[in-house]
Design an enzyme around this catalytic site. Sequence first.
Site, PDB file in Angstrom:
ATOM      1  N   ASP A  46      28.861  12.076  72.443  1.00  0.00           N
ATOM      2  CA  ASP A  46      29.073  11.967  71.000  1.00  0.00           C
ATOM      3  C   ASP A  46      30.387  11.235  70.763  1.00  0.00           C
ATOM      4  O   ASP A  46      31.379  11.490  71.458  1.00  0.00           O
ATOM      5  CB  ASP A  46      29.156  13.348  70.358  1.00  0.00           C
ATOM      6  N   HIS A  58      26.965  12.913  79.447  1.00  0.00           N
ATOM      7  CA  HIS A  58      25.666  12.989  80.093  1.00  0.00           C
ATOM      8  C   HIS A  58      25.318  11.669  80.771  1.00  0.00           C
ATOM      9  O   HIS A  58      25.930  10.632  80.499  1.00  0.00           O
ATOM     10  CB  HIS A  58      24.594  13.354  79.068  1.00  0.00           C
ATOM     11  N   SER A 100      38.218  12.124  74.434  1.00  0.00           N
ATOM     12  CA  SER A 100      38.703  11.056  75.292  1.00  0.00           C
ATOM     13  C   SER A 100      37.788   9.855  75.169  1.00  0.00           C
ATOM     14  O   SER A 100      37.271   9.575  74.092  1.00  0.00           O
ATOM     15  CB  SER A 100      38.834  11.516  76.741  1.00  0.00           C
TER      16      SER A 100
END
Length: 386
Positions: free
Chosen positions: A159, A229, A355
């Site tokens: 995200d 992911h 980050s």
Amino acid sequence: MAAALRRVSSGLISRVSSVSCSQQRSLNTGRGFLPRPRPLPILLVTGGGYLGYQHYKRRGPSEDGAPPPLATPTQVALYRSFPTRLLSRAWGRLNGVELPTWLRKPVYSLYIWTFGVNMQEAAVEDLHHYRNLGEFFRRRLKPAVRPLCASSCLISPADGRILHFGRVKNSEVEQVKGVTYSLENFLGPQKRQGSDSSLSFRDLLLSSPDNDLFHVVVYLAPGDYHCFHSPTDWRVELRRHFPGSLMSVNPGVARLVKELFCLNERVALTGQWQHGFFSLTAVGATNVGSIRVYFDQELQTNAPRYSKGSFHDRSYIAISDQVLDVAGDGGVVSIDGGGVALQKGEAVGEFNLGSTIVLLFEAPKDFIFNLQPGQRIRVGEGLGSL
């Protein structure tokens, strides 16, 4: 009586004279009134004030829409001298402190309000469930809230917000528009058997002349979901850990500091997918010294000491066939002679706070991104198509 008065007056005079002498010595030495200067606080205050002043000067609109000037080497060196690694370790310890049950909801609610966290997506919405800040930051999501785009061969690994994307030209990659970093400095030296020494670093990564090298940068803000992911089905052959600085990767800083992603600590996972070379790099930042990769328990980031310019490799190709449990995540990862096999959408790791994720991958030249600079994106949404 007179004798007693004379003794008292002489005692007072001696005390006053001794005090005045001690004050005179204090004035001469400067130790009585002024505290001993400490270099670290002075550096932080003066350096922070200087950088703040420089940033304030740049706030005005630039002429002809030109980007703000880059920070000078002196400014970057001053920024890197800040004890961001120490602060990040302290922040990590603070995140592990268990909060009293009555304090959890007020603390987490303040964070939710500040950064716009959507707790309706969390697998556990009850704020009292999270014992410390670290558990709250690394909260899991409900399975149905991040569906995978089946029509795209490549999906978003996290995200966040799209900082930049496009083709890699002249072995230089744009971290934001107009600000580049060296591909070789970012990934480190690569070995290819039988390769031509005259090839550029970019061409060295390509397996076919019909392919090109692409990149995409995803910035995770503090309020975003902190896990990352697998963006496709691929095999991880090498983990390369670069110790380094922990400067902010906020887009505003990325516009000012050239090669920011090469200076910061990062973990690069490189391997192969159906079209050739593929890499996913997790870049650390201030208060994000902790980068965790679920299938690699040996990885330790943000160590107190490191050698500048060094990196540490771990090859997964030489590991014998085995299946590893993903500690604490209820999944498994298969490892064979070809590396670590990851499936599209599979959880790979996590940050301690927000980050950046950088994808570099080989693909046919007709690969097209379905993105806009600055757009919001979520795990599972398509990045592009063939």
